[in-house]
Design a protein around this motif. Structure first.
Motif, mmCIF file in Angstrom:
data_model
loop_
_atom_site.group_PDB
_atom_site.id
_atom_site.type_symbol
_atom_site.label_atom_id
_atom_site.label_comp_id
_atom_site.label_asym_id
_atom_site.label_seq_id
_atom_site.Cartn_x
_atom_site.Cartn_y
_atom_site.Cartn_z
ATOM 1 N N SER A 33 0.814 -1.213 0.000
ATOM 2 C CA SER A 33 0.000 0.000 0.000
ATOM 3 C C SER A 33 0.855 1.273 0.000
ATOM 4 C CB SER A 33 -0.934 0.018 1.216
ATOM 5 O OG SER A 33 -0.184 0.092 2.423
ATOM 6 N N GLY A 34 2.158 1.122 0.229
ATOM 7 C CA GLY A 34 3.029 2.284 0.301
ATOM 8 C C GLY A 34 3.318 2.884 -1.069
ATOM 9 N N GLN A 83 7.111 5.920 7.143
ATOM 10 C CA GLN A 83 6.497 7.171 6.698
ATOM 11 C C GLN A 83 5.413 6.952 5.652
ATOM 12 O OE1 GLN A 83 7.365 9.802 8.487
ATOM 13 N NE2 GLN A 83 8.978 8.577 9.446
ATOM 14 N N GLY A 84 5.378 5.749 5.046
ATOM 15 C CA GLY A 84 4.332 5.458 4.067
ATOM 16 C C GLY A 84 4.829 5.082 2.689
ATOM 17 N N HIS A 126 17.297 13.630 6.037
ATOM 18 C CA HIS A 126 17.081 13.169 4.659
ATOM 19 C C HIS A 126 15.684 12.576 4.513
ATOM 20 C CE1 HIS A 126 16.986 9.695 1.876
ATOM 21 N NE2 HIS A 126 17.695 10.441 1.067
ATOM 22 N N ASP A 127 15.311 11.704 5.448
ATOM 23 C CA ASP A 127 14.014 11.032 5.360
ATOM 24 C C ASP A 127 12.860 12.007 5.557
ATOM 25 O OD1 ASP A 127 15.623 8.814 5.120
ATOM 26 O OD2 ASP A 127 15.151 7.986 7.089
ATOM 27 N N ALA A 128 13.068 12.997 6.405
ATOM 28 C CA ALA A 128 12.026 14.008 6.614
ATOM 29 C C ALA A 128 11.800 14.810 5.338
ATOM 30 C CB ALA A 128 12.419 14.934 7.759
ATOM 31 N N VAL A 129 12.877 15.172 4.660
ATOM 32 C CA VAL A 129 12.757 15.930 3.417
ATOM 33 C C VAL A 129 12.008 15.107 2.370
ATOM 34 C CG1 VAL A 129 14.049 16.936 1.497
ATOM 35 C CG2 VAL A 129 14.797 17.343 3.846
ATOM 36 N N LEU A 175 7.803 14.383 -1.122
ATOM 37 C CA LEU A 175 7.156 13.382 -1.982
ATOM 38 C C LEU A 175 5.716 13.102 -1.573
ATOM 39 C CD1 LEU A 175 10.078 10.803 -2.333
ATOM 40 C CD2 LEU A 175 9.447 12.629 -3.917
ATOM 41 N N LEU A 176 5.467 13.023 -0.276
ATOM 42 C CA LEU A 176 4.123 12.658 0.193
ATOM 43 C C LEU A 176 3.301 13.861 0.633
ATOM 44 C CD1 LEU A 176 4.847 9.440 2.307
ATOM 45 C CD2 LEU A 176 4.294 9.638 -0.118
#
Length: 314
Positions: A50-51, A77-78, A299-302, A307-308
């Motif tokens: 589903s991600g 994060q999805g 990095h992951d937060a950006v 993106l999401l």
């Protein structure tokens, strides 16, 4: 006017020495081979079906483990996230190799993988060489691209601006270090090569050095690295595109740069963002060429917020 990208809130990054080893970080992920119509690809993945599909592509001479510290967090994060061995690298296929068509084949291999994974469209982040692949993918296959992140790299575009601020490190130094470790894969040379990609040498771990050293000692991989690093040729790139060619570039794109990127500093990244239609720019402080490794939470937060378009959950 450069459009700067801002996080919704500051992100705390744990100190480098508090990260576990690569093997521990990869627990719970899946490493597998994916057979496409033309090539067999090695991927490491995390997340459920589903991600949002996100493919991460490493830099020149690298491999999928370059994004070790991001897989689980991005899945939370999805994303359904895949970090890959790019064509000619790691355990992904090595042929056909044509130096003049290298990035054409690498983009075709990316599309081959997307098809094999069963996705119509995907987000792509490329780091360094991976950014070149991601850019050319967005340029030639905009119908398959959701959003693109160019991490400390760009495509083969002849820029009008050339007077960028000088910074430490350059492609000549990278070529020399790469040549040395390909011709004689030893621990000291590999450590020097990998320390080139980080702002603080002590942040490069022994296990990452050992992983890449094992790869370069594999005869098939080493033979391919001799081609990739042009051991018997001048290390230079052709620039077939101009800035005018970017007018038709369609994917929404974020240029993710760093404060201490060797070779090309933040002003270079800002310029790239400015010539891409709708391009955005974000700079990670106190990081070198591997922000996904040096500042993984930031990095992951950006990626999550760009993106999401939703707040990052620490």
């Amino acid at each position: 006017m450069i459009e700067l990208f801002h996080l919704s809130q500051p992100v705390r990054c744990r100190p480098a020495d508090q990260w576990p080893g690569v093997a521990v970080e990869l627990l719970g992920t899946q490493t597998r081979f994916v057979q496409g119509s033309r090539w067999r690809h090695r991927v490491i993945e995390a997340g459920d079906d589903s991600g949002e599909p996100l493919i991460l592509i490493h830099g020149v001479g690298g491999h999928a483990e370059s994004f070790t510290r991001n897989l689980h967090n991005l899945a939370r994060q999805g994303f359904h996230v895949y970090t890959v061995d790019a064509l000619y690298h790691g355990f992904t296929d090595k042929e056909p190799y044509d130096d003049d068509q290298r990035y054409v084949y690498q983009v075709e291999a990316l599309v081959d993988l997307i098809d094999a994974l069963g996705h119509d469209t995907v987000h792509v982040e490329g780091e360094s060489m991976g950014a070149t692949i991601a850019f050319h993918f967005g340029l030639s296959h905009p119908d398959r691209a959701r959003k693109i992140v160019l991490n400390t790299g760009f495509g083969h575009v002849k820029l009008k601006k050339t007077d960028f601020e000088p910074v430490k490190g350059d492609l000549g130094e990278l070529a020399r270090l790469s040549r040395e470790v390909v011709l004689d894969p030893n621990q000291e040379a590999m450590r020097k090569r990998l320390e080139w990609v980080v702002a603080h040498p002590e942040s490069m771990t022994d296990d990452m050095v050992a992983i890449r050293l094992a790869l370069y000692r594999n005869p098939e991989i080493n033979t391919s690295m001799r081609k990739v690093f042009r051991i018997d040729k001048d290390w230079k790139w052709e620039l077939p595109y101009t800035e005018e060619d970017l007018r038709g570039y369609k994917p929404e794109t974020l240029v993710l740069w760093t404060e201490h990127n060797p070779g090309d500093g933040p002003d270079y990244g800002e310029y790239i963002a400015g010539i891409l239609p709708g391009g955005k720019f974000y700079c990670v402080g106190d990081a070198g060429h591997w922000p996904q490794w040096e500042k993984p939470e930031e990095h992951d937060a950006v990626l999550t917020e760009f993106l999401l378009e939703k707040p990052y959950q620490a």
